[in-house]
Design a protein around this motif. Sequence first.
Motif, mmCIF file in Angstrom:
data_model
loop_
_atom_site.group_PDB
_atom_site.id
_atom_site.type_symbol
_atom_site.label_atom_id
_atom_site.label_comp_id
_atom_site.label_asym_id
_atom_site.label_seq_id
_atom_site.Cartn_x
_atom_site.Cartn_y
_atom_site.Cartn_z
ATOM 1 N N ASP A 54 24.273 29.362 45.354
ATOM 2 C CA ASP A 54 24.511 28.628 44.095
ATOM 3 C C ASP A 54 25.797 29.171 43.479
ATOM 4 O OD1 ASP A 54 24.055 27.112 41.768
ATOM 5 O OD2 ASP A 54 22.821 28.678 40.848
ATOM 6 N N LEU A 55 26.283 28.484 42.459
ATOM 7 C CA LEU A 55 27.394 29.019 41.670
ATOM 8 C C LEU A 55 26.956 30.377 41.127
ATOM 9 C CD1 LEU A 55 28.042 25.824 39.470
ATOM 10 C CD2 LEU A 55 29.081 26.401 41.680
ATOM 11 N N ALA A 56 27.843 31.362 41.195
ATOM 12 C CA ALA A 56 27.579 32.694 40.618
ATOM 13 C C ALA A 56 26.359 33.386 41.221
ATOM 14 C CB ALA A 56 27.420 32.616 39.095
ATOM 15 N N PHE A 57 26.058 33.086 42.486
ATOM 16 C CA PHE A 57 24.894 33.733 43.095
ATOM 17 C C PHE A 57 25.143 35.222 43.352
ATOM 18 C CE2 PHE A 57 22.425 35.346 46.605
ATOM 19 C CZ PHE A 57 21.150 34.965 46.239
ATOM 20 N N GLY A 58 26.406 35.588 43.610
ATOM 21 C CA GLY A 58 26.705 36.955 44.052
ATOM 22 C C GLY A 58 27.007 37.909 42.901
ATOM 23 N N THR A 59 27.956 38.798 43.146
ATOM 24 C CA THR A 59 28.272 39.876 42.200
ATOM 25 C C THR A 59 28.642 39.365 40.813
ATOM 26 O OG1 THR A 59 29.074 41.148 44.087
ATOM 27 C CG2 THR A 59 29.764 41.901 41.923
ATOM 28 N N SER A 60 29.241 38.175 40.754
ATOM 29 C CA SER A 60 29.776 37.698 39.477
ATOM 30 C C SER A 60 28.732 37.617 38.364
ATOM 31 C CB SER A 60 30.445 36.332 39.647
ATOM 32 O OG SER A 60 31.560 36.459 40.498
ATOM 33 N N ARG A 61 27.436 37.454 38.724
ATOM 34 C CA ARG A 61 26.436 37.372 37.644
ATOM 35 C C ARG A 61 25.851 38.736 37.303
ATOM 36 N NH1 ARG A 61 20.628 35.901 40.292
ATOM 37 N NH2 ARG A 61 21.320 36.017 42.433
ATOM 38 N N TRP A 62 26.247 39.768 38.033
ATOM 39 C CA TRP A 62 25.660 41.095 37.810
ATOM 40 C C TRP A 62 26.640 42.045 37.125
ATOM 41 C CZ3 TRP A 62 21.022 39.823 38.247
ATOM 42 C CH2 TRP A 62 20.475 39.197 39.369
ATOM 43 N N SER A 63 27.678 41.508 36.491
ATOM 44 C CA SER A 63 28.713 42.381 35.916
ATOM 45 C C SER A 63 28.256 42.944 34.574
ATOM 46 C CB SER A 63 30.009 41.594 35.737
ATOM 47 O OG SER A 63 29.952 40.825 34.557
ATOM 48 N N SER A 64 29.111 43.770 33.978
ATOM 49 C CA SER A 64 28.867 44.270 32.614
ATOM 50 C C SER A 64 29.333 43.244 31.584
ATOM 51 C CB SER A 64 29.608 45.578 32.370
ATOM 52 O OG SER A 64 29.293 46.530 33.341
ATOM 53 N N LYS A 65 29.951 42.169 32.068
ATOM 54 C CA LYS A 65 30.420 41.078 31.206
ATOM 55 C C LYS A 65 31.585 41.503 30.314
ATOM 56 C CE LYS A 65 25.766 39.424 31.642
ATOM 57 N NZ LYS A 65 25.841 39.892 33.013
ATOM 58 N N LEU A 66 32.305 42.527 30.752
ATOM 59 C CA LEU A 66 33.473 42.947 29.981
ATOM 60 C C LEU A 66 34.719 42.246 30.512
ATOM 61 C CD1 LEU A 66 32.800 46.769 29.636
ATOM 62 C CD2 LEU A 66 32.628 45.005 27.873
ATOM 63 N N ILE A 67 35.562 41.850 29.599
ATOM 64 C CA ILE A 67 36.868 41.328 29.975
ATOM 65 C C ILE A 67 37.834 42.431 29.556
ATOM 66 C CG2 ILE A 67 38.525 39.452 29.589
ATOM 67 C CD1 ILE A 67 35.997 38.612 31.208
ATOM 68 N N HIS A 68 38.192 43.246 30.535
ATOM 69 C CA HIS A 68 38.858 44.521 30.267
ATOM 70 C C HIS A 68 40.285 44.347 29.774
ATOM 71 C CE1 HIS A 68 35.649 46.637 32.286
ATOM 72 N NE2 HIS A 68 35.789 45.891 33.348
ATOM 73 N N GLY A 69 40.619 45.164 28.789
ATOM 74 C CA GLY A 69 42.004 45.176 28.302
ATOM 75 C C GLY A 69 42.891 46.125 29.066
ATOM 76 N N GLY A 70 42.381 46.762 30.121
ATOM 77 C CA GLY A 70 43.234 47.565 31.001
ATOM 78 C C GLY A 70 43.205 49.063 30.759
ATOM 79 N N LEU A 71 42.546 49.494 29.668
ATOM 80 C CA LEU A 71 42.564 50.917 29.319
ATOM 81 C C LEU A 71 42.079 51.807 30.464
ATOM 82 C CD1 LEU A 71 42.694 53.317 27.429
ATOM 83 C CD2 LEU A 71 40.542 52.600 26.408
ATOM 84 N N ARG A 72 40.993 51.384 31.118
ATOM 85 C CA ARG A 72 40.414 52.195 32.195
ATOM 86 C C ARG A 72 41.416 52.497 33.306
ATOM 87 N NH1 ARG A 72 35.826 49.736 34.981
ATOM 88 N NH2 ARG A 72 34.899 49.828 32.938
ATOM 89 N N TYR A 73 42.392 51.586 33.521
ATOM 90 C CA TYR A 73 43.361 51.797 34.605
ATOM 91 C C TYR A 73 44.470 52.748 34.170
ATOM 92 C CZ TYR A 73 40.870 47.707 36.184
ATOM 93 O OH TYR A 73 39.872 46.851 36.543
ATOM 94 N N LEU A 74 44.738 52.781 32.860
ATOM 95 C CA LEU A 74 45.761 53.711 32.370
ATOM 96 C C LEU A 74 45.358 55.143 32.664
ATOM 97 C CD1 LEU A 74 47.008 52.562 28.858
ATOM 98 C CD2 LEU A 74 48.158 52.424 31.069
ATOM 99 N N ALA A 75 44.034 55.413 32.510
ATOM 100 C CA ALA A 75 43.529 56.775 32.694
ATOM 101 C C ALA A 75 43.904 57.309 34.069
ATOM 102 C CB ALA A 75 42.014 56.783 32.527
ATOM 103 N N THR A 76 44.054 56.405 35.054
ATOM 104 C CA THR A 76 44.412 56.869 36.393
ATOM 105 C C THR A 76 45.848 56.481 36.751
ATOM 106 O OG1 THR A 76 43.274 54.888 37.171
ATOM 107 C CG2 THR A 76 42.083 56.962 37.391
ATOM 108 N N GLY A 77 46.631 56.134 35.739
ATOM 109 C CA GLY A 77 48.058 55.911 35.951
ATOM 110 C C GLY A 77 48.409 54.586 36.607
#
Length: 499
Positions: A54-77
């Motif tokens: 079905d639509l969204a059967f896989g990982t896409s429905r199991w997320s934290s539902k965050l639309i990240h602003g990128g901060l987490r990637y800055l921490a690792t450069g």
Amino acid sequence: MESSLNAVRRAHDLEDARDEVADLLVIGLGATGAGVALDAAARGLSVVAVDAHDLAFGTSRWSSKLIHGGLRYLATGRIGLARESAAERDLLLRHIAPHLVKAQPFLMPLTPAVSAATARKLMTGYRLGDLLRAAAGTPKKLVPGPSRLGAGAALDLVPALAADGLRGALRSYDGRVVDDARLVVALARTAAGHGARVLTRCRALGLAGDGAEVRDELSGETFTIKARVVVNATGVWAGELAPEIALRPSRGTHLVLREDTLGPLKAGLHVPIPGETSRFLLVLPQSDGHVLVGLTDEPVEGPVPDVADVPESDVASLLGTLNSVLATHVTREQVAGAYAGLRPLIDAGTGRTADLSRRHAVLKGKDGVITVVGGKLTTYRRMAEDAVDAACPQARRSTTARLPLVGATPRGVRAPWRLVERYGSEAEDITALIETNRALGAKVIPGGATTWAELVWAVRHEGALDEHDLLDRRTRIGLIPEDRLSALKVARHVLSLET
Ligand SMILES: Cc1cc2nc3c(=O)[nH]c(=O)nc-3n(C[C@H](O)[C@H](O)[C@H](O)COP(=O)(O)OP(=O)(O)OC[C@H]3O[C@@H](n4cnc5c(N)ncnc54)[C@H](O)[C@@H]3O)c2cc1C
């Protein structure tokens, strides 16, 4: 309605897809595949998109539902990735899905376990996140900047916090999608509105550069769908269709708590995980009242299951970290539901899965099949654009950066807020269903918010074919097994009336 998906359209589109040669065939209808279908269809290409379930059967429905602003990637450069994430968040908030994507406040409680030096470091990080917001052009009124709150203000927002030793909290904001599965449904329907043939319950058995062997999971029939190019967007299952792709799935578990378990929550929480420097437990209040608590990051070996199990060890570790900041501990019995998703991480050979690259990859196999994998829900649009660029270099440029999804013009809509958040401008169509037939205003489960009208809408316009689609993806009643059980009868009744 041109964007409507339902059993009748599926039957027509399936027949046509078997007769034609599409410009592009995409396998998998998670956020990435639905995004590819939309990107290609909006460029004027003829598109067939299939999913085994079905639509969204896989990982896409199991997320934290965050639309990240990128901060987490800055921490690792990883500055490029951080900027890409902030830019995509901006597009979703302002142009693509303003009804589904909103800003969410979070508190980082300053407990005795968080030293003054750590608090300063964290605040610097949040400020850098705010710079990313500004660089992406997101107005501060949409995503406010970070601030430090006193203990009283923190307890006002989250009364469940332990007051003992609390010095206050750092408040920051990030993006959140009301429901990840609904984002995928909106993408698929918008693609359908641009002419894509969206076919659920069609499993790709094998891929070639010029098409795929497909089995209709409803009839059992096997046939070929021909296409000029094939895109494999099957996420964590990508290696099954393209054996040269090596993935290291990693399990992310969330707990589901009922609204009254933590009491009123005017903000989510970032809670430091003991022994980790850049990972935090997330407490995520949802607009339906549930609270999600996540998430683990554990490597998974062996064949990839359709739906991942949640081991008790994940539940215990999440509860342990959560309880470290609460006045009254949440018990195992209060955990109303739990789910796990598998991250499609690209195997970098060594290292923990938590450290593997979250960037996406677009890879061309020897047979010409394009696989797009990795990445995040947040960056689905960019992944889709890159995949279509690679698959169809002659096509005109992507237009999805400013292309609103179905329902994305909710201003002035006269409907309850809960419906507007989920359906945008189509919320009025749901209320119209109830006005013409009052019985459809009844709640699917006692004390719940979802109405019968939403199930009817899902069957008529959102491609729901059975009770699983209705309860587990068009609505999220299924996140709590007890609620799912009590909703089954109504879901089956609605299906019997509509099909
Ligand atoms: C626990 C967890 C939390 C996360 N939280 C976030 C978050 O908060 N924010 C964020 O931005 N990202 C988050 N992510 C990442 C994000 O959810 C994924 O990167 C994204 O959803 C992957 O989408 P996809 O479309 O590539 O894969 P999927 O959603 O898995 O879609 C693949 C589809 O392919 C179909 N399929 C498989 N095999 C076949 C076949 N043979 N034939 C036809 N169809 C097939 C499946 O049925 C499925 O529907 C999270 C991931 C996890 C695991």
